[in-house]
Design a protein around this motif. Structure first.
Motif, PDB file in Angstrom:
ATOM      1  N   ASN A   1       0.851  -1.182   0.000  1.00  0.00           N
ATOM      2  CA  ASN A   1       0.000   0.000   0.000  1.00  0.00           C
ATOM      3  C   ASN A   1       0.890   1.235   0.000  1.00  0.00           C
ATOM      4  O   ASN A   1       1.264   1.761   1.047  1.00  0.00           O
ATOM      5  N   ASP A   2       1.236   1.688  -1.194  1.00  0.00           N
ATOM      6  CA  ASP A   2       2.136   2.827  -1.360  1.00  0.00           C
ATOM      7  C   ASP A   2       1.343   4.122  -1.199  1.00  0.00           C
ATOM      8  O   ASP A   2       0.803   4.660  -2.160  1.00  0.00           O
ATOM      9  N   ALA A   3       1.283   4.601   0.024  1.00  0.00           N
ATOM     10  CA  ALA A   3       0.450   5.771   0.320  1.00  0.00           C
ATOM     11  C   ALA A   3       1.061   7.086  -0.152  1.00  0.00           C
ATOM     12  O   ALA A   3       0.428   8.131  -0.013  1.00  0.00           O
ATOM     13  N   TRP A   4       2.270   7.056  -0.713  1.00  0.00           N
ATOM     14  CA  TRP A   4       2.929   8.299  -1.116  1.00  0.00           C
ATOM     15  C   TRP A   4       3.230   8.363  -2.602  1.00  0.00           C
ATOM     16  O   TRP A   4       4.235   8.913  -3.038  1.00  0.00           O
ATOM     17  N   GLY A   5       2.347   7.781  -3.388  1.00  0.00           N
ATOM     18  CA  GLY A   5       2.298   8.062  -4.817  1.00  0.00           C
ATOM     19  C   GLY A   5       3.562   7.777  -5.594  1.00  0.00           C
ATOM     20  O   GLY A   5       3.971   8.599  -6.420  1.00  0.00           O
ATOM     21  N   GLY A   6       4.195   6.633  -5.361  1.00  0.00           N
ATOM     22  CA  GLY A   6       5.360   6.273  -6.148  1.00  0.00           C
ATOM     23  C   GLY A   6       6.609   7.065  -5.823  1.00  0.00           C
ATOM     24  O   GLY A   6       7.505   7.208  -6.667  1.00  0.00           O
ATOM     25  N   TYR A   7       6.696   7.592  -4.600  1.00  0.00           N
ATOM     26  CA  TYR A   7       7.880   8.376  -4.216  1.00  0.00           C
ATOM     27  C   TYR A   7       9.164   7.571  -4.410  1.00  0.00           C
ATOM     28  O   TYR A   7      10.176   8.099  -4.847  1.00  0.00           O
ATOM     29  N   ASP A   8       9.128   6.289  -4.054  1.00  0.00           N
ATOM     30  CA  ASP A   8      10.235   5.382  -4.349  1.00  0.00           C
ATOM     31  C   ASP A   8       9.798   4.518  -5.528  1.00  0.00           C
ATOM     32  O   ASP A   8       9.049   3.561  -5.363  1.00  0.00           O
ATOM     33  N   PRO A   9      10.251   4.833  -6.737  1.00  0.00           N
ATOM     34  CA  PRO A   9       9.768   4.115  -7.921  1.00  0.00           C
ATOM     35  C   PRO A   9      10.141   2.639  -7.934  1.00  0.00           C
ATOM     36  O   PRO A   9       9.533   1.851  -8.669  1.00  0.00           O
ATOM     37  N   VAL A  10      11.117   2.261  -7.117  1.00  0.00           N
ATOM     38  CA  VAL A  10      11.555   0.866  -7.091  1.00  0.00           C
ATOM     39  C   VAL A  10      10.522  -0.021  -6.395  1.00  0.00           C
ATOM     40  O   VAL A  10      10.511  -1.239  -6.579  1.00  0.00           O
ATOM     41  N   LEU A  11       9.627   0.573  -5.606  1.00  0.00           N
ATOM     42  CA  LEU A  11       8.625  -0.228  -4.897  1.00  0.00           C
ATOM     43  C   LEU A  11       7.777  -1.035  -5.877  1.00  0.00           C
ATOM     44  O   LEU A  11       7.426  -2.189  -5.608  1.00  0.00           O
ATOM     45  N   ALA A  12       7.440  -0.453  -7.022  1.00  0.00           N
ATOM     46  CA  ALA A  12       6.668  -1.190  -8.024  1.00  0.00           C
ATOM     47  C   ALA A  12       7.460  -2.384  -8.547  1.00  0.00           C
ATOM     48  O   ALA A  12       6.888  -3.443  -8.850  1.00  0.00           O
ATOM     49  N   GLU A  13       8.766  -2.241  -8.643  1.00  0.00           N
ATOM     50  CA  GLU A  13       9.606  -3.356  -9.081  1.00  0.00           C
ATOM     51  C   GLU A  13       9.609  -4.480  -8.043  1.00  0.00           C
ATOM     52  O   GLU A  13       9.672  -5.666  -8.392  1.00  0.00           O
ATOM     53  N   VAL A  14       9.530  -4.111  -6.782  1.00  0.00           N
ATOM     54  CA  VAL A  14       9.424  -5.123  -5.724  1.00  0.00           C
ATOM     55  C   VAL A  14       8.119  -5.900  -5.877  1.00  0.00           C
ATOM     56  O   VAL A  14       8.081  -7.131  -5.729  1.00  0.00           O
ATOM     57  N   ALA A  15       7.040  -5.194  -6.202  1.00  0.00           N
ATOM     58  CA  ALA A  15       5.760  -5.867  -6.416  1.00  0.00           C
ATOM     59  C   ALA A  15       5.871  -6.883  -7.555  1.00  0.00           C
ATOM     60  O   ALA A  15       5.313  -7.983  -7.472  1.00  0.00           O
ATOM     61  N   VAL A  16       6.597  -6.523  -8.602  1.00  0.00           N
ATOM     62  CA  VAL A  16       6.816  -7.457  -9.707  1.00  0.00           C
ATOM     63  C   VAL A  16       7.574  -8.686  -9.218  1.00  0.00           C
ATOM     64  O   VAL A  16       7.199  -9.834  -9.496  1.00  0.00           O
ATOM     65  N   GLU A  17       8.647  -8.440  -8.475  1.00  0.00           N
ATOM     66  CA  GLU A  17       9.526  -9.511  -8.007  1.00  0.00           C
ATOM     67  C   GLU A  17       8.775 -10.552  -7.181  1.00  0.00           C
ATOM     68  O   GLU A  17       9.038 -11.751  -7.275  1.00  0.00           O
ATOM     69  N   TYR A  18       7.813 -10.102  -6.378  1.00  0.00           N
ATOM     70  CA  TYR A  18       7.103 -11.003  -5.461  1.00  0.00           C
ATOM     71  C   TYR A  18       5.674 -11.309  -5.908  1.00  0.00           C
ATOM     72  O   TYR A  18       4.931 -11.934  -5.154  1.00  0.00           O
ATOM     73  N   ASP A  19       5.300 -10.872  -7.099  1.00  0.00           N
ATOM     74  CA  ASP A  19       3.932 -11.036  -7.577  1.00  0.00           C
ATOM     75  C   ASP A  19       2.939 -10.484  -6.554  1.00  0.00           C
ATOM     76  O   ASP A  19       1.898 -11.087  -6.260  1.00  0.00           O
ATOM     77  N   ALA A  20       3.278  -9.330  -6.005  1.00  0.00           N
ATOM     78  CA  ALA A  20       2.438  -8.677  -5.000  1.00  0.00           C
ATOM     79  C   ALA A  20       1.518  -7.658  -5.667  1.00  0.00           C
ATOM     80  O   ALA A  20       1.797  -7.159  -6.761  1.00  0.00           O
ATOM     81  N   ALA A  21       0.428  -7.353  -4.993  1.00  0.00           N
ATOM     82  CA  ALA A  21      -0.467  -6.299  -5.452  1.00  0.00           C
ATOM     83  C   ALA A  21       0.087  -4.943  -5.021  1.00  0.00           C
ATOM     84  O   ALA A  21       0.931  -4.851  -4.121  1.00  0.00           O
TER      85      ALA A  21
END
Length: 308
Positions: A136-156
């Protein structure tokens, strides 16, 4: 059951558009477009604006999870850092507060959807290792790598609108030509980026982020026009619970905002939001079930009046 056929043919006054992917996938769980989901807040902080550290100690936090699951929560959202200004919490401390707790919740509730409220990729990786399903990225993609982590773990992933503010920054004289247009454009862009990186399209939600980067007028307008966000087809999460826009509208302090929160919840449900991040689970579940009953997407638990 007598009357069931009539119920099935009741018109739906405000149909919820199908999501982009047709189904919401959160970890190992899948949900239909018509499912309204309650996300219970579990704070691992000492300085939460609402509970003032009531679930800081791990044992009390686990009791909170047991309670909200019994009350009908579909998701628990674990947070290790207060959203607004407060105690300084670095990434290592945030991991310490959240990752071990996520592992404990996963061990006790293997089928529960576990979310973690974080903007940091380092924390996201640690909690996904521990069993989290949703970031739950409450700060609008401030750390763009977080989306890559979601890819890595097949997370929502939740994509939010904060008006470009850095994490934990309170809004100050925020201005928009059209706050709803800004919320749609920013969150959809984040959602499309996440999908382009490899996040499952079924696992991306958007959140207008009431109060974040907004004054009370902005949050009220977002609520009033939330159907414009749901019309994008992306599943919408709202975090309304006991927030300042409720308190300022009704001139009520924290602790007296439940009725206002539930009113905003009903409006958001009518407009098609799917996930509700809340403190009070039982009351929210009842409101969502009632709205679904009025819309005709959920049958009454029982129907005997006038039939016996």
């Amino acid at each position: 059951m007598p009357g069931a056929g009539l119920f099935r043919h009741l018109p739906v006054p405000s149909p919820r558009p199908a999501t982009v992917a047709g189904v919401l996938k959160l970890g190992r769980r899948e949900f239909a477009d018509t499912d309204l989901l309650v996300m219970a807040i579990v704070n691992r902080t000492r300085d939460s604006f609402y509970d003032r550290g009531a679930t800081w100690e791990e044992g009390r936090a686990l009791e909170r999870v047991r309670q909200v699951v019994a009350e009908g929560a579909d998701i628990v959202d674990v947070g290790g850092v207060k959203a607004g200004p407060g105690e300084d919490v670095d990434a290592a401390e945030e991991v310490r507060r959240t990752a071990g707790f996520v592992a404990a919740v996963r061990a006790e509730f293997p089928d529960l959807v576990i979310s973690v409220d974080t903007w940091r990729a380092e924390v996201g990786r640690a909690v996904c290792d521990a069993g989290a399903d949703l970031l739950n990225d409450a700060w609008g993609g401030y750390d763009p790598v977080l989306a890559e982590v979601a890819v890595e773990y097949d997370a929502a992933l939740v994509c939010t609108h904060t008006g470009g503010l850095a994490p934990r920054t309170p809004p100050h004289r925020m201005s928009y030509d059209d706050v709803v247009r800004s919320a749609i454009d920013d969150t959809v862009a984040l959602a499309e980026r996440a999908v382009s990186l490899g996040v499952d399209r079924r696992s991306v939600l958007i959140d207008p982020a009431h109060d974040f980067g907004k004054n009370t007028w902005h949050s009220l307008e977002v609520t009033r026009r939330l159907d414009e966000m749901t019309a994008t087809g992306w599943p919408v999460l709202v975090s309304l619970s006991n927030k300042d826009f409720v308190g300022e509208t009704l001139d009520l302090p924290v602790g007296e905002r439940l009725a206002g929160t539930l009113a905003a919840t009903a409006v958001s449900a009518w407009h098609g939001a799917q996930v509700y991040r809340v403190h009070e689970v039982r009351e929210t579940r009842q409101v969502l079930d009632m709205v679904a009953g009025i819309k005709g997407t959920r049958a009454p638990a029982r129907v005997v009046r006038g039939l016996a």
